[in-house]
Design a protein around this motif. Structure first.
Motif, PDB file in Angstrom:
ATOM      1  N   ILE A  70      -8.065  -3.693   4.388  1.00 17.91           N
ATOM      2  CA  ILE A  70      -6.737  -4.315   4.395  1.00 17.91           C
ATOM      3  C   ILE A  70      -6.751  -5.793   4.021  1.00 17.91           C
ATOM      4  CG2 ILE A  70      -5.841  -2.667   6.116  1.00 17.91           C
ATOM      5  CD1 ILE A  70      -5.856  -5.021   8.101  1.00 17.91           C
ATOM      6  N   ALA A  71      -7.923  -6.416   3.977  1.00 22.26           N
ATOM      7  CA  ALA A  71      -7.955  -7.835   3.588  1.00 22.26           C
ATOM      8  C   ALA A  71      -8.742  -8.028   2.284  1.00 22.26           C
ATOM      9  CB  ALA A  71      -8.554  -8.680   4.701  1.00 22.26           C
ATOM     10  N   PHE A  72     -10.023  -7.678   2.308  1.00 27.39           N
ATOM     11  CA  PHE A  72     -10.876  -7.957   1.136  1.00 27.39           C
ATOM     12  C   PHE A  72     -10.388  -7.221  -0.116  1.00 27.39           C
ATOM     13  CE2 PHE A  72     -14.665  -6.679  -1.376  1.00 27.39           C
ATOM     14  CZ  PHE A  72     -15.132  -7.927  -1.747  1.00 27.39           C
ATOM     15  N   GLN A  73     -10.236  -5.907  -0.013  1.00 32.29           N
ATOM     16  CA  GLN A  73      -9.917  -5.095  -1.190  1.00 32.29           C
ATOM     17  C   GLN A  73      -8.548  -5.439  -1.809  1.00 32.29           C
ATOM     18  OE1 GLN A  73     -11.048  -0.978  -0.874  1.00 32.29           O
ATOM     19  NE2 GLN A  73      -9.453  -0.271  -2.276  1.00 32.29           N
ATOM     20  N   PRO A  74      -7.474  -5.535  -0.999  1.00 38.54           N
ATOM     21  CA  PRO A  74      -6.181  -5.874  -1.610  1.00 38.54           C
ATOM     22  C   PRO A  74      -6.184  -7.256  -2.262  1.00 38.54           C
ATOM     23  CG  PRO A  74      -5.863  -5.041   0.627  1.00 38.54           C
ATOM     24  CD  PRO A  74      -7.331  -5.215   0.441  1.00 38.54           C
ATOM     25  N   VAL A  75      -6.816  -8.237  -1.614  1.00 42.10           N
ATOM     26  CA  VAL A  75      -6.855  -9.581  -2.190  1.00 42.10           C
ATOM     27  C   VAL A  75      -7.636  -9.553  -3.500  1.00 42.10           C
ATOM     28  CG1 VAL A  75      -7.889 -11.875  -1.888  1.00 42.10           C
ATOM     29  CG2 VAL A  75      -6.540 -10.861  -0.045  1.00 42.10           C
ATOM     30  N   PHE A  76      -8.761  -8.843  -3.487  1.00 39.51           N
ATOM     31  CA  PHE A  76      -9.578  -8.775  -4.696  1.00 39.51           C
ATOM     32  C   PHE A  76      -8.787  -8.161  -5.852  1.00 39.51           C
ATOM     33  CE2 PHE A  76     -12.400  -6.626  -7.587  1.00 39.51           C
ATOM     34  CZ  PHE A  76     -13.346  -7.602  -7.858  1.00 39.51           C
ATOM     35  N   PHE A  77      -8.150  -7.026  -5.578  1.00 38.83           N
ATOM     36  CA  PHE A  77      -7.460  -6.335  -6.667  1.00 38.83           C
ATOM     37  C   PHE A  77      -6.189  -7.051  -7.110  1.00 38.83           C
ATOM     38  CE2 PHE A  77     -10.214  -2.751  -5.546  1.00 38.83           C
ATOM     39  CZ  PHE A  77     -10.568  -2.306  -6.811  1.00 38.83           C
TER      40      PHE A  77
ATOM     41  N   MET B  37      -0.616 -10.857   2.644  1.00 39.67           N
ATOM     42  CA  MET B  37      -0.221 -11.223   4.001  1.00 39.67           C
ATOM     43  C   MET B  37       1.015 -10.432   4.434  1.00 39.67           C
ATOM     44  SD  MET B  37       0.791 -15.073   5.160  1.00 39.67           S
ATOM     45  CE  MET B  37       2.350 -15.052   4.239  1.00 39.67           C
ATOM     46  N   LEU B  38       1.982 -10.313   3.525  1.00 39.39           N
ATOM     47  CA  LEU B  38       3.206  -9.582   3.857  1.00 39.39           C
ATOM     48  C   LEU B  38       2.913  -8.106   4.082  1.00 39.39           C
ATOM     49  CD1 LEU B  38       5.879 -11.196   1.511  1.00 39.39           C
ATOM     50  CD2 LEU B  38       5.131 -11.856   3.808  1.00 39.39           C
ATOM     51  N   TYR B  39       1.963  -7.568   3.311  1.00 37.20           N
ATOM     52  CA  TYR B  39       1.596  -6.162   3.470  1.00 37.20           C
ATOM     53  C   TYR B  39       1.037  -5.910   4.866  1.00 37.20           C
ATOM     54  CZ  TYR B  39      -0.942  -1.788   2.824  1.00 37.20           C
ATOM     55  OH  TYR B  39      -1.419  -0.505   2.969  1.00 37.20           O
ATOM     56  N   ILE B  40       0.169  -6.807   5.318  1.00 38.95           N
ATOM     57  CA  ILE B  40      -0.411  -6.650   6.655  1.00 38.95           C
ATOM     58  C   ILE B  40       0.677  -6.716   7.716  1.00 38.95           C
ATOM     59  CG2 ILE B  40      -1.925  -7.755   8.356  1.00 38.95           C
ATOM     60  CD1 ILE B  40      -3.798  -8.480   6.054  1.00 38.95           C
ATOM     61  N   ARG B  41       1.593  -7.678   7.556  1.00 31.75           N
ATOM     62  CA  ARG B  41       2.670  -7.813   8.546  1.00 31.75           C
ATOM     63  C   ARG B  41       3.593  -6.596   8.528  1.00 31.75           C
ATOM     64  NH1 ARG B  41       4.291 -14.079   7.517  1.00 31.75           N
ATOM     65  NH2 ARG B  41       2.312 -14.967   8.213  1.00 31.75           N
ATOM     66  N   ALA B  42       3.917  -6.103   7.328  1.00 34.40           N
ATOM     67  CA  ALA B  42       4.803  -4.938   7.247  1.00 34.40           C
ATOM     68  C   ALA B  42       4.161  -3.739   7.924  1.00 34.40           C
ATOM     69  CB  ALA B  42       5.119  -4.632   5.783  1.00 34.40           C
ATOM     70  N   ASN B  43       2.866  -3.576   7.723  1.00 32.93           N
ATOM     71  CA  ASN B  43       2.144  -2.469   8.357  1.00 32.93           C
ATOM     72  C   ASN B  43       2.106  -2.594   9.877  1.00 32.93           C
ATOM     73  OD1 ASN B  43       0.904  -0.214   6.988  1.00 32.93           O
ATOM     74  ND2 ASN B  43       0.046  -1.768   5.618  1.00 32.93           N
TER      75      ASN B  43
ATOM     76  N   LEU C 223     -19.484  -3.904   0.553  1.00 39.67           N
ATOM     77  CA  LEU C 223     -18.557  -4.050   1.682  1.00 39.67           C
ATOM     78  C   LEU C 223     -18.165  -5.512   1.805  1.00 39.67           C
ATOM     79  CD1 LEU C 223     -20.289  -1.795   4.368  1.00 39.67           C
ATOM     80  CD2 LEU C 223     -18.234  -1.281   3.041  1.00 39.67           C
ATOM     81  N   GLY C 224     -16.859  -5.753   1.862  1.00 36.78           N
ATOM     82  CA  GLY C 224     -16.426  -7.139   1.800  1.00 36.78           C
ATOM     83  C   GLY C 224     -15.720  -7.645   3.038  1.00 36.78           C
ATOM     84  N   CYS C 225     -15.573  -8.966   3.065  1.00 29.24           N
ATOM     85  CA  CYS C 225     -14.765  -9.598   4.108  1.00 29.24           C
ATOM     86  C   CYS C 225     -14.015 -10.751   3.466  1.00 29.24           C
ATOM     87  CB  CYS C 225     -15.645 -10.076   5.269  1.00 29.24           C
ATOM     88  SG  CYS C 225     -16.931 -11.232   4.789  1.00 29.24           S
ATOM     89  N   TYR C 226     -13.127 -11.354   4.210  1.00 28.12           N
ATOM     90  CA  TYR C 226     -12.231 -12.365   3.662  1.00 28.12           C
ATOM     91  C   TYR C 226     -12.365 -13.633   4.485  1.00 28.12           C
ATOM     92  CZ  TYR C 226      -7.867 -14.536   2.135  1.00 28.12           C
ATOM     93  OH  TYR C 226      -6.941 -15.414   1.629  1.00 28.12           O
ATOM     94  N   LEU C 227     -13.025 -14.643   3.910  1.00 28.16           N
ATOM     95  CA  LEU C 227     -13.395 -15.834   4.692  1.00 28.16           C
ATOM     96  C   LEU C 227     -12.369 -16.942   4.533  1.00 28.16           C
ATOM     97  CD1 LEU C 227     -16.217 -14.578   3.199  1.00 28.16           C
ATOM     98  CD2 LEU C 227     -17.197 -16.128   4.899  1.00 28.16           C
ATOM     99  N   GLN C 228     -11.431 -16.989   5.442  1.00 29.15           N
ATOM    100  CA  GLN C 228     -10.421 -18.042   5.380  1.00 29.15           C
ATOM    101  C   GLN C 228     -10.534 -18.977   6.581  1.00 29.15           C
ATOM    102  OE1 GLN C 228      -6.584 -17.143   3.703  1.00 29.15           O
ATOM    103  NE2 GLN C 228      -5.511 -18.388   5.215  1.00 29.15           N
ATOM    104  N   THR C 229     -10.193 -18.498   7.773  1.00 29.18           N
ATOM    105  CA  THR C 229     -10.169 -19.347   8.973  1.00 29.18           C
ATOM    106  C   THR C 229     -11.494 -20.099   9.177  1.00 29.18           C
ATOM    107  OG1 THR C 229      -8.836 -17.608   9.925  1.00 29.18           O
ATOM    108  CG2 THR C 229      -9.586 -19.296  11.425  1.00 29.18           C
ATOM    109  N   GLU C 230     -11.394 -21.336   9.631  1.00 26.03           N
ATOM    110  CA  GLU C 230     -12.587 -22.126   9.945  1.00 26.03           C
ATOM    111  C   GLU C 230     -12.597 -22.513  11.419  1.00 26.03           C
ATOM    112  OE1 GLU C 230     -12.524 -25.343   7.092  1.00 26.03           O
ATOM    113  OE2 GLU C 230     -12.983 -23.981   5.424  1.00 26.03           O
ATOM    114  N   LEU C 231     -13.755 -22.928  11.879  1.00 26.91           N
ATOM    115  CA  LEU C 231     -13.907 -23.266  13.302  1.00 26.91           C
ATOM    116  C   LEU C 231     -12.881 -24.303  13.739  1.00 26.91           C
ATOM    117  CD1 LEU C 231     -15.465 -23.047  15.966  1.00 26.91           C
ATOM    118  CD2 LEU C 231     -17.190 -24.589  15.020  1.00 26.91           C
ATOM    119  N   GLY C 232     -12.650 -25.296  12.908  1.00 25.46           N
ATOM    120  CA  GLY C 232     -11.734 -26.373  13.293  1.00 25.46           C
ATOM    121  C   GLY C 232     -10.331 -26.217  12.734  1.00 25.46           C
ATOM    122  N   HIS C 233     -10.081 -25.127  11.987  1.00 26.85           N
ATOM    123  CA  HIS C 233      -8.801 -25.027  11.295  1.00 26.85           C
ATOM    124  C   HIS C 233      -8.308 -23.594  11.263  1.00 26.85           C
ATOM    125  CE1 HIS C 233      -9.578 -29.104  10.029  1.00 26.85           C
ATOM    126  NE2 HIS C 233     -10.820 -28.701   9.832  1.00 26.85           N
ATOM    127  N   GLY C 234      -7.016 -23.457  11.467  1.00 26.47           N
ATOM    128  CA  GLY C 234      -6.399 -22.140  11.420  1.00 26.47           C
ATOM    129  C   GLY C 234      -6.223 -21.680   9.994  1.00 26.47           C
TER     130      GLY C 234
END
Lengths: 679, 679
Positions: A112-119, A277-283, A140-151
């Motif tokens: 729901i994060a890596f694959q949709p963003v990639f495509f 992001m909207l797709y995740i929220r809609a789901n 197998l992927g992941c989506y690296l956004q959030t950081e320790l000091g930042h949302g």
């Protein structure tokens, strides 16, 4: 009604009696909830496959360590895709299988994060290279956004991606501790690749390593356990990069690009990348609906077979579901499930339409979808967490057993109020959109017109002359359309009030306004669902009553606003008892009495309405929510498996308990001998 | 104000700045909270002893299994009593040591349930025999009341105790599955003895077995894990008895007795045995206060050093504590802690007075103590659970890490809403007591007089002529006495309304009435605390503001009632903006603005007010609540200890991940070769 004296046997009788008392048609209701009989059969088929497979056994889950849970999750994931090959499941069916697992699998982040963003954001050549492997989970992927000091605020990220024109590479770097990527689902141990959000530009991809070791210059690990033992199976991870070089072509460059000589090329529309992001929220709306369905099923079943307190006419203690303080908590949860399951379906259709337009560069539906999904995300996550706990608490002491099953769902769902946009931050976005619509409407003076209003701001039409708030009479509560209008009025007046007092706000105004706006939007949608309801009588009438219950309980929750702005007014309040509202000066009284009557009407169908969700015992995994009602046998059987019970004498005895007992016994002996020598 | 660019370093600066900005006197506030300097020093001394002892180390707690947690708990318990001997701690100091552990130790059940019941209800000879061993923990006890099929309602218990005159014994028996004793704290593995509540009579005691094995004819075990991994260290257990014989003299026979020929002797007062239950409830107020104090300390510290969102004048993102939606959630928690710590102290004094009277057979204070503690138990447990979650949620994503520390407190405290009387059941008792007082008052007609009212029902005086509800003006919110009166009016009117509409109640009326009654009682107590406050300025003023914040937020929470009965009324609401309440028709607006101003006044002292609780980092065990503010270093350090991070490649790789990757890669290769052969 047959009753026997053994309380444990009585549970099965109570459950059978409740089923016999149901007046709705089971198959009709079930197919309505699953959208069609075919969909239900598909789901049933998948669940049967899973629950008969030992890999998906849940018997020992509550006793496992987090490492066990993680390893089991991966083993289940591997098996799911094996089954997909064996049974030739479509991707949709495979998603259904994963969703029916009640397990926070790391693969979810790939899907729901890596694959949709990639495509959606990868360039055609990158997709040609990696797309097939991603689609088949060959990487197998992941989506690296959030950081320790930042949302998740992209503009504040510290990780840098520096373009090196000489080598046509990006250099990814983590300059500080707080720039460490953190919370990244499936990063800790599972993923082979990742999309990294970094300052300046958006590159992607770490290389496949055959031995699954981390590339030199990168530090990766798991961030540790989550609160309440939630999300145990997911390896939320951290990552730090020490000047890691990535080929330029790995950048996700469908929209924003960097030329070979290092110039930035703007995307055609700043918000084209919001789709994911909207797709995740809609789901999340659909997901919340089915979670509320589980909470309702388990708690209503337990309240049907649990007897406690006063004795009823049959000489037995009363079933707890007969207590007003219990059914008034549980039936609204049932109504939430019916609302959000249907609403989620509508929303995903709107999302698909928006996506198609977005793919052709048309962003006209984006703002509306953003406003709608922000408000709904806040609503369903707040309400879903709340409902799970209300249901758990209604089960009294036994609700606190892990075997009750709702605690686990709560722990896993709890982060939904802070992830994908913290609810308190999203409230601001809902309010901002509402104020924008309000201002746009009244900037058209001297002749403002409602024709420009979008569905999510249509309630503002009420502020245009000659509209006047409705008169509330006690009989008005019989009409769901009245409740809907009242909720729209509340939203309209709150938005106007906020616009007028904008310069001097109180501290919680965003929460109140956002709630009113979202509840008005949902109420209108519920009105549509009721209008389009084709279920024949008596089932249709019962389901309609359930939707009415939803609307009236929302009105009750909004009473402060309705009273504060005079939409409801108290009657006279004197000692002569000359009152106006059902024998009282309290204008909320008629509403609450009507809610109570609706609940009493619905009670005989509570088990039927929750059976229609179609959950199996394996899916619910709750000793208190078993289909046959035999909750005490189930609790007993599960307690016997507790690891502490596998030895008669705990190893703490020799280690700690015995020394403690001996110390006390020695002290007593000493005191007695002292006393003896004194005598 | 000095700022530097590294966000991790900035946290320590932010914390130091917040401390420097504090205007209150630290020692004065701390001694006020701990009742006296001597008490504080005693507590500090004990905590220092514990935190320097490796037995009480918490470093690996979050990674432990339940069995580990149980064994560690026993080892800590043994060490506590070892330390008691070494340092010659009084029993009170030892209790303080246990309370400072934030660990649900099984010994708590011996200390607060088994031992008090034994000593208050045991016959003199039984106490002479077993008392010294119980007091020194030479035997370890539990209190067996709740059964699998039945809550704490003693009249419904199924376990039987049959008197056998021939042998002067009782025979304890569990006739059915549902009669199994269940949830009994410390029964599963720890206890050597127990008090058994059974039908007919109250016997006690199983014999000491040197090998800690279970007596023949009894089945005992642990009931399994609790929801959210809460209460892990406690072995809540089950027990079934197969015609177990107990000597008659082991019956707890101080009040109710059985003669040698089997005749039942009534206790002199039916409720003489209630003392223990009331003691536990009275203690819950203090306990909740200190728990709220932890929630406030951790969340306020994190909100002080966490920066996110908009940039402020210093060019950095703003501290989250500066956002109204954050401080409006956290400062009320701080106020709750200050209220309930003090209120708990008052209550325990009243309890001691009642106990002394009770010991001499005087039950005159019992009913009042029962009404008061029922309402307070509901209030502090509901609010405590709520506050812990509000505080956790305010910390956004990181709040969901186990290392944040509040999730663990939540999981352990959660059962307080259902144990010791389910809150929804206790609400009924509060309402019953209120109605009784109301009826008693008006049965004195034609001249009802307030002189008969007890402190907990004194608000009913307002219903006597010529009393009239106060007029609310916007400036009234400056006066805490006004808020107290308003809350008393609300309670009085709700009780009268309920009495008048008793025959046709809505489903949630007990909850609303009980809340109004309890909040009025607490408000009056807070008024007393404020009156007796001797803290010098400026500290006294700040603490007084915090109490005012408490009162006003309670009023805000009661707005529906106040508006429904016309105690507050909306102004005119028209498009000409001729409004009456601070430029608005909303009568809640002036109140909310005043709350907001109070919060802003209190903010500079938020860290000071929470530092005054005096928690050490060891006590809080929270990476986000560290005293020095260095939250990111703390999170990083703790994540490194996660068991999953102790190997570079997870064992799930060979087992599950690699097969999954290879399957995907094979599928892609097959598809490509098919495509190739087509070309």
């Amino acid at each position: 009604m047959a009753t026997i004296s053994d309380a444990a046997q009585q549970t099965a009788i109570d459950m059978a009696n409740a089923r016999a008392a149901t007046s709705i048609d089971h198959a009709q209701t079930r197919d309505f909830l699953h959208s069609a009989q075919g969909e239900w059969l598909k789901r049933q088929n998948i669940v049967r496959t899973l629950e008969s497979d030992p890999i998906f056994d849940k018997t020992h889950r509550e006793f496992m360590t987090r490492t066990d849970r993680y390893e089991r999750a991966l083993s289940m994931t591997n098996r799911i895709y094996e089954l997909q090959e064996i049974h030739r499941w479509t991707n949709e069916e495979t998603s259904l299988a994963i969703a029916s697992l009640d397990e926070a699998l790391p693969i979810a982040l790939h899907n729901i994060a890596f694959q949709p963003v990639f495509f959606s954001q990868g360039s055609p050549s990158l997709i040609a290279n990696y797309g097939p492997l991603i689609a088949t989970r060959g990487i197998l992927g992941c989506y690296l956004q959030t950081e320790l000091g930042h949302g998740t605020s992209v503009s504040q990220l510290e990780t840098t991606a520096t373009f090196i024109p000489e080598t046509q590479e990006f250099e990814i770097n983590s300059p500080t501790l707080t720039s460490s990527k953190w919370w990244i689902g499936a990063l800790g141990k599972t993923s082979t690749h990742g999309v990294v959000q970094a300052k300046l530009i958006l590159p992607g991809g770490k290389d496949i390593l055959e031995n699954h070791k981390v590339l030199p210059g990168i530090i990766i690990g798991d961030i540790g356990p989550k609160a309440l033992a939630g999300y145990s199976p997911t390896d939320n991870g951290f990552a730090r990069f020490d000047h890691i070089r990535i080929p330029k072509e790995n950048m996700l460059s469908k929209f924003a690009q960097v030329t070979d000589d290092g110039k930035y090329v703007q995307p055609p529309h700043a918000k084209l990348s919001y789709g994911g992001m909207l797709y995740i929220r809609a789901n999340m709306v659909t997901g919340a609906g089915w979670l509320m369905a589980k909470a309702a099923t388990v708690s209503l079943r337990y309240a049907t077979v649990r007897r406690q307190g006063e004795r009823g006419p049959d000489g037995l203690e009363k079933q707890t579901i007969t207590y007003p303080s219990v059914y008034i908590r549980l039936l609204p949860i049932l109504s939430h499930a019916y609302v959000f399951i249907q609403l989620g379906r509508t929303l995903l259709k709107s999302f698909d339409m928006m996506s198609k337009r977005l793919a052709s560069g048309d962003t006209s539906l984006l703002a509306e979808m953003h406003a709608t999904t922000s408000g709904l995300k806040v609503m369903v996550s707040t309400l879903g967490v709340h409902d799970l706990e209300v249901a758990r608490r209604s089960m009294g002491g036994h609700g606190y057993s892990a075997f009750a099953g709702l605690g686990r769902l709560y722990a896993d769902y709890l982060p939904s109020v802070t992830y994908e946009g913290d609810n308190f931050v999203l409230d601001q976005q809902v309010v901002r959109a509402a104020l924008k619509s309000y201002k746009a409407l009244f900037s058209l003076s001297p002749t403002p017109s409602a024709s420009s209003l979008s569905p999510s701001s249509n309630y503002l039409r009420l502020l245009l002359p000659p509209s006047q708030p409705p008169q509330v009479t006690d009989s008005a509560w019989h009409d769901p359309a009245f409740a809907i209008t009242l909720l729209e009025w509340r939203a309209a007046i709150l938005v106007r009030e906020h616009a007028r007092t904008f310069a001097d706000p109180d501290a919680s105004v965003n929460q109140r306004v956002a709630k009113a706006v979202t509840e008005a939007f949902i109420a209108v949608q519920v009105g549509e669902i009721m209008k389009n309801l084709t279920l024949p009588a008596p089932t249709g009438d019962v389901v309609r009553s359930l939707y009415t219950l939803y609307l009236l309980t929302v009105v009750e929750g909004g009473l402060v606003d309705l009273l504060s702005f005079g939409l409801l007014r108290p009657g006279t309040n004197d000692n002569n008892n000359n009152n106006t509202h059902s024998g009282s000066s309290d204008p909320g009284r008629a509403l609450r009495l009507h809610i109570n009557r609706l609940c009493q009407e619905l009670l005989p169908n509570a088990i039927g309405l929750s059976d229609a969700f179609g959950f199996t015992d394996w899916e619910l995994d709750s000793a208190l929510g078993v289909f046959d009602g035999k909750v005490y046998e189930a609790l007993w059987a599960r307690a016997q498996l507790e690891p502490l019970n596998q030895t008669e004498v705990t190893s703490a005895y020799e280690e700690s308990i015995r020394p403690m007992l001996l110390r006390g016994q020695r002290q007593v002996a000493q005191a007695r001998s002292k006393l003896g020598s004194k005598l």
